[in-house]
Design a protein around this motif. Structure first.
Motif, short mmCIF file in Angstrom:
data_model
loop_
_atom_site.label_atom_id
_atom_site.label_comp_id
_atom_site.label_asym_id
_atom_site.label_seq_id
_atom_site.Cartn_x
_atom_site.Cartn_y
_atom_site.Cartn_z
N PHE A 1 0.85 -1.20 0.00
CA PHE A 1 0.00 0.00 0.00
C PHE A 1 0.88 1.25 0.00
N MET A 2 0.40 2.32 -0.66
CA MET A 2 1.15 3.58 -0.65
C MET A 2 0.18 4.75 -0.62
N VAL A 3 0.64 5.86 -0.04
CA VAL A 3 -0.12 7.09 0.04
C VAL A 3 0.78 8.22 -0.44
N ARG A 4 0.24 9.11 -1.27
CA ARG A 4 1.04 10.23 -1.75
C ARG A 4 0.25 11.53 -1.70
N THR A 5 0.98 12.62 -1.59
CA THR A 5 0.40 13.96 -1.69
C THR A 5 1.26 14.74 -2.68
N GLU A 6 0.62 15.57 -3.51
CA GLU A 6 1.40 16.22 -4.56
C GLU A 6 0.76 17.51 -5.05
N TYR A 7 1.62 18.34 -5.61
CA TYR A 7 1.23 19.55 -6.31
C TYR A 7 1.57 19.37 -7.79
N GLU A 8 0.63 19.74 -8.67
CA GLU A 8 0.88 19.67 -10.11
C GLU A 8 0.39 20.95 -10.79
N ARG A 9 1.07 21.33 -11.85
CA ARG A 9 0.60 22.43 -12.70
C ARG A 9 0.34 21.90 -14.10
N TYR A 10 -0.88 22.14 -14.59
CA TYR A 10 -1.27 21.82 -15.96
C TYR A 10 -1.15 23.11 -16.76
N ASP A 11 -0.13 23.18 -17.59
CA ASP A 11 0.22 24.42 -18.28
C ASP A 11 -0.42 24.42 -19.67
N PHE A 12 -1.75 24.64 -19.70
CA PHE A 12 -2.48 24.57 -20.97
C PHE A 12 -1.94 25.57 -21.98
N ASP A 13 -1.87 26.82 -21.58
CA ASP A 13 -1.18 27.86 -22.34
C ASP A 13 -1.03 29.06 -21.41
N SER A 14 -0.51 30.16 -21.93
CA SER A 14 -0.26 31.30 -21.05
C SER A 14 -1.54 31.90 -20.49
N ASP A 15 -2.69 31.58 -21.11
CA ASP A 15 -3.96 32.13 -20.67
C ASP A 15 -4.74 31.21 -19.72
N TYR A 16 -4.24 29.98 -19.50
CA TYR A 16 -5.02 29.05 -18.69
C TYR A 16 -4.09 28.01 -18.08
N GLN A 17 -3.71 28.24 -16.83
CA GLN A 17 -2.82 27.34 -16.10
C GLN A 17 -3.51 26.90 -14.82
N ILE A 18 -3.71 25.60 -14.67
CA ILE A 18 -4.43 25.07 -13.52
C ILE A 18 -3.44 24.40 -12.56
N ASP A 19 -3.47 24.81 -11.30
CA ASP A 19 -2.72 24.16 -10.24
C ASP A 19 -3.63 23.20 -9.50
N THR A 20 -3.12 22.01 -9.18
CA THR A 20 -3.89 21.05 -8.40
C THR A 20 -3.09 20.60 -7.19
N PHE A 21 -3.82 20.34 -6.11
CA PHE A 21 -3.24 19.83 -4.87
C PHE A 21 -4.06 18.59 -4.50
N THR A 22 -3.43 17.41 -4.51
CA THR A 22 -4.18 16.18 -4.35
C THR A 22 -3.52 15.23 -3.35
#
Length: 200
Positions: free
Chosen positions: A172-193
């Motif tokens: 079993f494993m558990v993780r926590t992470e930050y990611e950036r989805y860099d769609f383009d300069s007008d739309y960048q989504i950060d996620t925390f999961t």
């Protein structure tokens, strides 16, 4: 008497050194794994950027850009230091709230592949960084109360990257992470999961 003391000290030191080495050494955990997780997203762009992204030409609306994120992944760990993953992410919704109660929703999802560099700090704790490519799509549904505004869907293939920490309780494993989805300069989504997974 002195010989017994020396032998006892030597044995204790050897045992302590062996235990420390065992704790610090990465486990041989190569193989397949999968997992799923949830968290929240946040849009990094301002209203003018989003306006350009959907080609709205609007002037007066507010943004609500925090929503839940859902993700799934399957990967293969080649060594304790390197892995690769396939992933799918539902990146949630950004709502544009226009005049007279009118609004539109921008709903995004993405799938792709990541390369992951891992640093096994102990046998149970691993820090990692990732970089990859995501094929994404943003569906635009609704209006802003102006018949002259033409809101457009958008899609593309762009980078995704992030950092995180993983706790290993094999299998079993558990993780926590930050990611950036860099769609383009007008739309960048950060996620925390936070995610849970299983090795096999």
């Amino acid at each position: 008497m002195q010989l017994k003391t020396v032998l006892a000290a030597s044995l204790a030191s050897s045992t302590l050194l062996g235990a420390t080495s065992l704790m610090a050494a990465p486990d041989e955990l190569e193989g397949f794994y999968f997992g799923a997780g949830t968290g929240f997203s946040s849009l990094e762009n301002d209203r003018d950027d989003v306006d350009d992204f959907v080609e709205a030409g609007a002037e007066d609306y507010d943004m609500d850009d925090n929503d839940n994120v859902w993700k799934g992944f399957v990967g293969y760990e080649f060594t304790p230091y390197f892995a690769t993953e396939l992933f799918y992410s539902d990146l949630g919704r950004t709502r544009l709230e226009g005049n007279n109660g009118a609004n539109t929703d921008l709903e995004s999802d993405a799938y792709g592949v990541n390369l992951i560099g891992q640093l096994p700090v102990t046998s149970w704790f691993t820090a990692f960084a990732k970089v990859g490519m995501a094929d994404w799509e943003t569906d635009v549904d609704g209006n802003l109360g102006n018949a002259n505004i033409d809101l457009k869907d958008n899609d593309g293939t762009d980078p995704v990257y992030g950092v995180g920490a993983q706790f290993n309780f094999d299998p079993f494993m558990v993780r926590t992470e930050y990611e950036r989805y860099d769609f383009d300069s007008d739309y960048q989504i950060d996620t925390f999961t936070a995610s849970a997974g299983w090795r096999f």
